[in-house]
Design an enzyme around this catalytic site. Structure first.
Site, short mmCIF file in Angstrom:
data_model
loop_
_atom_site.label_atom_id
_atom_site.label_comp_id
_atom_site.label_asym_id
_atom_site.label_seq_id
_atom_site.Cartn_x
_atom_site.Cartn_y
_atom_site.Cartn_z
N ASP A 135 0.72 -1.02 0.09
CA ASP A 135 0.04 0.04 0.16
C ASP A 135 0.95 1.33 -0.12
O ASP A 135 1.80 1.55 1.01
CB ASP A 135 -1.10 0.08 1.33
CG ASP A 135 -1.75 -1.11 1.20
OD1 ASP A 135 -2.59 -1.35 0.23
OD2 ASP A 135 -1.93 -1.76 2.23
N TYR A 211 -2.93 -6.77 -8.51
CA TYR A 211 -2.62 -5.20 -8.37
C TYR A 211 -1.77 -4.77 -9.48
O TYR A 211 -2.29 -3.65 -10.01
CB TYR A 211 -2.09 -5.02 -6.80
CG TYR A 211 -2.01 -3.50 -6.58
CD1 TYR A 211 -3.23 -2.66 -5.84
CD2 TYR A 211 -0.97 -2.53 -6.85
CE1 TYR A 211 -3.12 -1.52 -5.42
CE2 TYR A 211 -1.13 -1.27 -6.64
CZ TYR A 211 -1.99 -0.81 -5.75
OH TYR A 211 -2.06 0.53 -5.65
C1 LIG Z 1 -1.97 -2.99 -2.68
S1 LIG Z 1 -2.26 -4.61 -2.15
C2 LIG Z 1 -1.06 -5.70 -3.15
C3 LIG Z 1 -1.50 -6.96 -3.22
C4 LIG Z 1 -0.64 -8.02 -3.86
N1 LIG Z 1 0.80 -7.96 -3.45
C5 LIG Z 1 -0.55 -7.80 -5.25
O1 LIG Z 1 0.33 -7.24 -5.94
O2 LIG Z 1 -1.75 -7.75 -6.10
C6 LIG Z 1 -1.28 -4.57 -0.36
C7 LIG Z 1 -1.61 -5.67 0.47
O3 LIG Z 1 -0.60 -5.75 1.59
C8 LIG Z 1 -1.31 -6.02 2.65
N2 LIG Z 1 -0.68 -5.28 3.84
C9 LIG Z 1 -0.99 -4.15 4.35
N3 LIG Z 1 -0.12 -3.97 5.53
C10 LIG Z 1 0.31 -5.20 5.66
C11 LIG Z 1 1.03 -5.53 6.69
N4 LIG Z 1 1.47 -5.05 7.78
N5 LIG Z 1 1.51 -7.05 6.70
C12 LIG Z 1 1.10 -7.85 5.87
N6 LIG Z 1 0.35 -7.33 5.00
C13 LIG Z 1 -0.12 -6.31 4.74
C14 LIG Z 1 -2.77 -5.52 2.36
O4 LIG Z 1 -3.81 -6.13 3.18
C15 LIG Z 1 -2.92 -5.76 0.85
O5 LIG Z 1 -3.63 -6.86 0.52
#
Ligand SMILES: C[S@@+](CC[C@H](N)C(=O)[O-])C[C@H]1O[C@@H](n2cnc3c(N)ncnc32)[C@H](O)[C@@H]1O
Length: 232
Positions: A135, A211
């Protein structure tokens, strides 16, 4: 990171969007006992012992989203044990369904903040780490919420094996610069591949994520960075 306070809020993203479908719930309940990795009170002494079969190395993906990349890696590398860490329950359910459908044995899921897991992993225990399209938290006042920080990168350096790879991608240009600055500030890492490269030049041993695909359709340009942990 090991100083995370148990009562403080660390996660800002959503935990759940839509309710799980009945078949997702069924599959989740079925595979859950075999794939869920509950974090112990103390340190995890040997993460590879947490798998039912034996594997040569441990790879970790932080924030796997829908899990498509993790599944592709697990199929391509049947000799590797994978831990995927993701607090978003719909993503966890999607990965559980794919594990069930593909009959995979080499993935374990932690459904929590990755920083809690990383703090419990032993030093020199991870061969490859993926943080793909984290994110971006574009507003300046939210930058402290970004997963890539000096402290988290120091922890990634601790858990990675010398020569281990750290793969990061983002399509937010400000976050890309932020990541590169922080990585350059940590002398333990060396950039071996990366910059603003064309889609055709993207790493081939690292499948496109959901994403990433969405961003490309919307005209965003991904940055792919691969670092290696220097051997001392
Ligand atoms: C923008 S999405 C990207 C998902 C995937 N990597 C993709 O490229 O399709 C970011 C992901 O990071 C996860 N996330 C956010 N903070 C996190 C944390 N502290 N630990 C693990 N995952 C986290 C969110 O729930 C989300 O699913």
């Amino acid at each position: 990171m090991s100083s995370l306070h148990p009562h403080k809020r660390y996660l800002w993203g959503r935990r759940q969007s839509r309710p799980l479908k009945p078949n997702q719930k069924d599959i989740l309940n079925k595979v859950w006992p075999n794939v869920l990795l509950e974090l112990p009170e103390g340190l995890i002494t040997d993460p590879l012992k947490m798998f039912s079969l034996s594997y040569t190395e441990l790879w970790l993906e932080i924030g796997f989203g829908g899990g498509e990349h993790l599944v592709a890696q697990a199929i391509a590398h049947a000799d590797i044990g994978f831990i995927g860490c993701e607090p978003y329950i719909n993503g966890v359910a999607s990965l559980a369904c794919q594990i069930h459908d593909q009959q995979l044995h080499n993935i374990r899921i932690v459904k929590d903040d990755a920083r809690l897991l990383v703090a419990k992993l032993p030093s020199n225990s991870v061969g490859r780490l993926f943080v793909l399209f984290p994110d971006p938290w574009p507003k300046k006042r939210h930058h402290k919420r970004r997963i890539i920080q000096e402290a988290s990168v120091a922890e990634f350096a601790r858990i990675l094996k010398p020569g281990g790879q750290f793969n990061i991608a983002t399509d937010d240009q400000d976050y890309a610069s932020w990541i590169q600055n922080i990585m350059e500030g940590n002398s333990k890492f060396e950039l071996i591949l990366g910059n603003r490269i064309r889609m055709t030049d993207r790493p081939t041993d690292w499948p496109v994520t959901r994403y990433e695909q969405k961003g490309i359709v919307q005209g965003r340009v991904p940055v792919y960075l691969t670092y290696t942990l220097k051997s001392l």
